[in-house]
Design a protein around this motif. Sequence first.
Motif, PDB file in Angstrom:
ATOM      1  N   ASP A 199      -9.169  13.207   7.871  1.00  0.00           N
ATOM      2  CA  ASP A 199     -10.006  14.105   7.114  1.00  0.00           C
ATOM      3  C   ASP A 199      -9.287  15.459   7.010  1.00  0.00           C
ATOM      4  OD1 ASP A 199     -11.848  12.170   7.648  1.00  0.00           O
ATOM      5  OD2 ASP A 199     -13.109  13.169   9.201  1.00  0.00           O
ATOM      6  N   VAL A 200      -9.453  15.922   5.798  1.00  0.00           N
ATOM      7  CA  VAL A 200      -8.600  16.892   5.192  1.00  0.00           C
ATOM      8  C   VAL A 200      -9.263  18.199   4.766  1.00  0.00           C
ATOM      9  CG1 VAL A 200      -7.676  15.865   3.150  1.00  0.00           C
ATOM     10  CG2 VAL A 200      -6.327  17.563   4.231  1.00  0.00           C
ATOM     11  N   ARG A 201      -8.753  19.671   4.874  1.00  0.00           N
ATOM     12  CA  ARG A 201      -9.246  20.385   3.933  1.00  0.00           C
ATOM     13  C   ARG A 201      -8.223  21.186   3.054  1.00  0.00           C
ATOM     14  NH1 ARG A 201     -14.012  24.066   6.940  1.00  0.00           N
ATOM     15  NH2 ARG A 201     -15.439  22.658   7.223  1.00  0.00           N
ATOM     16  N   GLN A 202      -8.456  21.795   2.231  1.00  0.00           N
ATOM     17  CA  GLN A 202      -7.299  22.593   1.413  1.00  0.00           C
ATOM     18  C   GLN A 202      -7.348  23.938   1.695  1.00  0.00           C
ATOM     19  OE1 GLN A 202      -5.544  20.838  -0.961  1.00  0.00           O
ATOM     20  NE2 GLN A 202      -6.650  18.998  -0.183  1.00  0.00           N
ATOM     21  N   ALA A 203      -5.973  24.687   1.702  1.00  0.00           N
ATOM     22  CA  ALA A 203      -5.798  25.653   2.221  1.00  0.00           C
ATOM     23  C   ALA A 203      -4.760  26.655   1.095  1.00  0.00           C
ATOM     24  CB  ALA A 203      -5.005  25.854   3.537  1.00  0.00           C
ATOM     25  N   PHE A 213       0.891  -1.158   0.030  1.00  0.00           N
ATOM     26  CA  PHE A 213      -0.036  -0.034  -0.065  1.00  0.00           C
ATOM     27  C   PHE A 213       0.561   1.301   0.001  1.00  0.00           C
ATOM     28  CE2 PHE A 213       0.153  -0.739   4.573  1.00  0.00           C
ATOM     29  CZ  PHE A 213       0.353   0.609   5.197  1.00  0.00           C
ATOM     30  N   ASP A 214       0.357   2.354  -0.478  1.00  0.00           N
ATOM     31  CA  ASP A 214       0.970   3.577  -0.414  1.00  0.00           C
ATOM     32  C   ASP A 214       0.333   4.701   0.399  1.00  0.00           C
ATOM     33  OD1 ASP A 214       2.729   5.479  -2.600  1.00  0.00           O
ATOM     34  OD2 ASP A 214       0.896   6.563  -1.699  1.00  0.00           O
ATOM     35  N   ILE A 215       1.150   5.344   1.127  1.00  0.00           N
ATOM     36  CA  ILE A 215       0.489   6.480   2.002  1.00  0.00           C
ATOM     37  C   ILE A 215       1.405   7.877   1.583  1.00  0.00           C
ATOM     38  CG2 ILE A 215       2.453   5.683   3.880  1.00  0.00           C
ATOM     39  CD1 ILE A 215      -0.112   6.518   6.029  1.00  0.00           C
ATOM     40  N   ASN A 216       0.650   8.487   1.082  1.00  0.00           N
ATOM     41  CA  ASN A 216       1.406   9.846   0.421  1.00  0.00           C
ATOM     42  C   ASN A 216       0.132  10.998   0.414  1.00  0.00           C
ATOM     43  OD1 ASN A 216       3.341  11.547  -0.529  1.00  0.00           O
ATOM     44  ND2 ASN A 216       2.925  10.724  -2.525  1.00  0.00           N
ATOM     45  N   GLN A 217      -0.643  11.461   1.270  1.00  0.00           N
ATOM     46  CA  GLN A 217      -1.696  12.177   1.328  1.00  0.00           C
ATOM     47  C   GLN A 217      -2.342  12.303  -0.141  1.00  0.00           C
ATOM     48  OE1 GLN A 217       1.381  15.234   1.373  1.00  0.00           O
ATOM     49  NE2 GLN A 217       2.242  12.987   2.562  1.00  0.00           N
ATOM     50  N   VAL A 218      -3.004  10.959  -0.490  1.00  0.00           N
ATOM     51  CA  VAL A 218      -3.702  10.936  -1.809  1.00  0.00           C
ATOM     52  C   VAL A 218      -5.299  10.750  -1.095  1.00  0.00           C
ATOM     53  CG1 VAL A 218      -4.030   9.200  -3.628  1.00  0.00           C
ATOM     54  CG2 VAL A 218      -1.907   9.506  -2.681  1.00  0.00           C
ATOM     55  N   SER A 219      -5.796  11.787  -1.757  1.00  0.00           N
ATOM     56  CA  SER A 219      -7.218  11.894  -1.245  1.00  0.00           C
ATOM     57  C   SER A 219      -8.099  10.883  -2.382  1.00  0.00           C
ATOM     58  CB  SER A 219      -7.953  13.336  -1.941  1.00  0.00           C
ATOM     59  OG  SER A 219      -7.418  14.331  -1.052  1.00  0.00           O
ATOM     60  N   ILE A 220      -9.266  10.227  -1.420  1.00  0.00           N
ATOM     61  CA  ILE A 220     -10.080   9.171  -2.173  1.00  0.00           C
ATOM     62  C   ILE A 220     -10.925   9.945  -2.973  1.00  0.00           C
ATOM     63  CG2 ILE A 220     -11.712   7.263  -1.766  1.00  0.00           C
ATOM     64  CD1 ILE A 220     -10.587   7.290   1.247  1.00  0.00           C
ATOM     65  N   PRO A 230     -16.619  14.840   3.658  1.00  0.00           N
ATOM     66  CA  PRO A 230     -15.303  15.131   4.052  1.00  0.00           C
ATOM     67  C   PRO A 230     -14.254  14.738   3.019  1.00  0.00           C
ATOM     68  CG  PRO A 230     -15.939  13.835   5.628  1.00  0.00           C
ATOM     69  CD  PRO A 230     -17.253  14.043   4.908  1.00  0.00           C
ATOM     70  N   GLU A 231     -13.164  15.451   2.446  1.00  0.00           N
ATOM     71  CA  GLU A 231     -12.222  14.838   1.695  1.00  0.00           C
ATOM     72  C   GLU A 231     -11.171  13.966   2.785  1.00  0.00           C
ATOM     73  OE1 GLU A 231      -8.251  16.178  -0.618  1.00  0.00           O
ATOM     74  OE2 GLU A 231      -9.717  17.606   0.041  1.00  0.00           O
ATOM     75  N   GLN A 232     -11.027  13.025   2.047  1.00  0.00           N
ATOM     76  CA  GLN A 232     -10.307  12.023   3.054  1.00  0.00           C
ATOM     77  C   GLN A 232      -9.201  11.440   2.471  1.00  0.00           C
ATOM     78  OE1 GLN A 232     -13.139   9.117   4.307  1.00  0.00           O
ATOM     79  NE2 GLN A 232     -12.890  10.001   6.521  1.00  0.00           N
ATOM     80  N   PHE A 233      -8.153  11.331   3.096  1.00  0.00           N
ATOM     81  CA  PHE A 233      -6.619  10.698   2.535  1.00  0.00           C
ATOM     82  C   PHE A 233      -6.851   9.258   3.027  1.00  0.00           C
ATOM     83  CE2 PHE A 233      -3.685  14.407   3.721  1.00  0.00           C
ATOM     84  CZ  PHE A 233      -4.076  14.878   2.541  1.00  0.00           C
ATOM     85  N   GLY A 234      -6.568   8.287   1.835  1.00  0.00           N
ATOM     86  CA  GLY A 234      -6.667   6.930   2.029  1.00  0.00           C
ATOM     87  C   GLY A 234      -5.500   6.107   1.544  1.00  0.00           C
ATOM     88  N   LEU A 235      -5.183   4.937   2.147  1.00  0.00           N
ATOM     89  CA  LEU A 235      -4.163   4.126   1.566  1.00  0.00           C
ATOM     90  C   LEU A 235      -4.305   3.502   0.289  1.00  0.00           C
ATOM     91  CD1 LEU A 235      -3.594   2.122   4.875  1.00  0.00           C
ATOM     92  CD2 LEU A 235      -2.546   4.251   4.412  1.00  0.00           C
ATOM     93  N   VAL A 236      -3.511   3.769  -0.443  1.00  0.00           N
ATOM     94  CA  VAL A 236      -3.618   3.046  -1.916  1.00  0.00           C
ATOM     95  C   VAL A 236      -3.158   1.862  -2.171  1.00  0.00           C
ATOM     96  CG1 VAL A 236      -3.189   3.451  -4.554  1.00  0.00           C
ATOM     97  CG2 VAL A 236      -3.278   5.734  -2.806  1.00  0.00           C
ATOM     98  N   LEU A 237      -3.875   0.979  -2.750  1.00  0.00           N
ATOM     99  CA  LEU A 237      -3.570  -0.480  -3.064  1.00  0.00           C
ATOM    100  C   LEU A 237      -3.920  -0.915  -4.541  1.00  0.00           C
ATOM    101  CD1 LEU A 237      -5.551  -0.604  -0.021  1.00  0.00           C
ATOM    102  CD2 LEU A 237      -4.042  -2.489   0.002  1.00  0.00           C
ATOM    103  N   ASP A 238      -3.177  -1.776  -5.008  1.00  0.00           N
ATOM    104  CA  ASP A 238      -3.697  -2.459  -6.455  1.00  0.00           C
ATOM    105  C   ASP A 238      -5.033  -2.522  -6.578  1.00  0.00           C
ATOM    106  OD1 ASP A 238      -2.925  -2.954  -9.326  1.00  0.00           O
ATOM    107  OD2 ASP A 238      -1.679  -4.954  -8.453  1.00  0.00           O
ATOM    108  N   LYS A 239      -5.438  -2.202  -7.920  1.00  0.00           N
ATOM    109  CA  LYS A 239      -6.821  -2.561  -8.103  1.00  0.00           C
ATOM    110  C   LYS A 239      -7.215  -3.943  -8.006  1.00  0.00           C
ATOM    111  CE  LYS A 239     -10.917  -1.019  -9.759  1.00  0.00           C
ATOM    112  NZ  LYS A 239     -11.755  -0.228  -8.698  1.00  0.00           N
ATOM    113  N   GLY A 240      -8.142  -4.235  -7.162  1.00  0.00           N
ATOM    114  CA  GLY A 240      -8.564  -5.625  -6.864  1.00  0.00           C
ATOM    115  C   GLY A 240      -7.824  -6.483  -5.897  1.00  0.00           C
TER     116      GLY A 240
END
Length: 294
Positions: A145-149, A122-129, A246-256
Amino acid sequence: MYLAPNTLRRVVSAAVVALLATAVGCAPQPEKSAAKPAGTAGAATCAKGKLATQTAGKLTIATDEPAYEPWFKDGKPASGKGFESAVAYAVAQRLGYDKANVVWQSVPFNKAFAPGEKTFDFDINQVSISAERKKAVDFSSGYYDVRQAVIALKNSKAAKATSIADLKGLKLGAQVGTTSLDYIDDVVKPTQEPAAYAKNDQAKSALQNGQVDAIVVDLPTAFYITAAEVTDAKIVGQFENQGGTPEQFGLVLDKGSALTPCVTTAVDALRKDGTLASIEKQWLSDAVAAPVLK
């Protein structure tokens, strides 16, 4: 003996039916799948420390380089210091992998959620879902849960903005492929084409050099930039979440990925038991408030 045409057709048809029945009876038949008791599949595939990872017995976690604060301390993802580093190790622990069995990998931000097979678990890098990104990759449930500034130099015209309307005539910039850039395009809708940069470092340099009037980043990053990196800049304000979700960061995984339900379960457990809140308080406590731009 001569058979009438109708009689002949009946005889041939009966023979064909008989032959087909015999063939079907002798051919191997697909076995019926035995129904699995509810919950047994998840228990088997999410066995702690025995997941179907890239390397057996190891958990490979990816992030971009450089790794920025406050997400990673001193640019060292493996240190366990910084919000995302701490979250990554907390998830790993839930999955049954201690620090010694975590392997870090450098993957550019845009490549993490681009189509194609992944080399990480998995990837962790402030990637919004987002729905668009979900077409190419899987996401865990949200871990932040994040907001843009908006950031501008203190003595600039942009620093005086108090509303979205005040931003429309400005030259704005953000990192390419981010929701920060999406907010410029979709919320501000500026009269000038926004500037897109490969890295946040480039966006910060453009701000300092006067190439843009303001840049957009997530709120915790905005607090860090203005406190430690571009100290003659200020946070102009933050945007409200769009659409009520809310905009959220999620952990990124391979499709499926078979790991997706396991990782999601881990994140959900960390949220439920207060671990995520504790990590957020430790590493993002300064990112508490900023004026809301409407």
